[in-house]
Enzyme design. Structure first.
Site, PDB file in Angstrom:
ATOM      1  N   ALA A  42       0.826  -1.214   0.000  1.00 56.11           N
ATOM      2  CA  ALA A  42       0.000   0.000   0.000  1.00 56.11           C
ATOM      3  C   ALA A  42       0.854   1.256   0.000  1.00 56.11           C
ATOM      4  O   ALA A  42       0.620   2.186  -0.780  1.00 56.11           O
ATOM      5  CB  ALA A  42      -0.947  -0.010   1.210  1.00 56.11           C
ATOM      6  N   GLU A  43       1.866   1.311   0.856  1.00 57.32           N
ATOM      7  CA  GLU A  43       2.712   2.503   0.920  1.00 57.32           C
ATOM      8  C   GLU A  43       3.535   2.666  -0.348  1.00 57.32           C
ATOM      9  O   GLU A  43       3.756   3.784  -0.811  1.00 57.32           O
ATOM     10  CB  GLU A  43       3.620   2.493   2.141  1.00 57.32           C
ATOM     11  N   SER A  44       3.960   1.567  -0.943  1.00 58.03           N
ATOM     12  CA  SER A  44       4.707   1.655  -2.206  1.00 58.03           C
ATOM     13  C   SER A  44       3.839   2.269  -3.297  1.00 58.03           C
ATOM     14  O   SER A  44       4.287   3.134  -4.051  1.00 58.03           O
ATOM     15  CB  SER A  44       5.203   0.272  -2.625  1.00 58.03           C
ATOM     16  N   SER A  47       3.238   6.033  -2.464  1.00 56.32           N
ATOM     17  CA  SER A  47       4.451   6.829  -2.657  1.00 56.32           C
ATOM     18  C   SER A  47       4.730   7.059  -4.140  1.00 56.32           C
ATOM     19  O   SER A  47       5.068   8.169  -4.553  1.00 56.32           O
ATOM     20  CB  SER A  47       5.649   6.144  -1.993  1.00 56.32           C
TER      21      SER A  47
END
Length: 121
Positions: A42-44, A47
């Protein structure tokens, strides 16, 4: 990202789609998709989406806060994360990230806040 087998499928300023295999690299001890692996996916995605929205090469994007609700267990196969914008500001961006299994069932829903900072020279 490569350590966990993540792949970028689609990447535009309005949507990022990434996949990740559910295998020994992403399992927790009892053989289910690890919540931390879902959060990493999710963060990848969030970002990358933020980077695609930057208006200056002097800026970069870094994770500031993330939450995740794990809805459904996955033992094998491929999960897909789709990040779409909630807010795109000059100093922060907020992304909705939905992770689904191969049957398009919701596995995890996440909200990721990304800080826009000056790039170090």
């Amino acid at each position: 990202m490569s350590h966990l087998g993540m792949k970028i499928i689609e990447s535009t300023p309005d949507k990022v789609v990434m996949t990740m295999p559910v295998d020994a690299r992403t399992h927790q001890p009892i053989g289910l998709l690890h919540g931390g692996a879902s959060v990493a996916l999710a963060e990848s995605a969030a970002s990358l989406a933020s980077l695609l929205n930057l208006q200056s090469e002097e800026k970069t994007a870094v994770g500031l806060e993330i939450n995740a609700n794990h809805i459904r267990a996955v033992r094998e196969g491929l999960v897909t994360a789709t990040a779409t914008p909630i807010h795109r500001g000059a100093s922060t961006m907020v992304w909705d990230v939905r992770i689904t299994n191969e049957r398009d069932q919701l596995v995890c829903i996440s909200r990721c806040t990304v800080a826009i900072i000056n790039r170090k020279k």
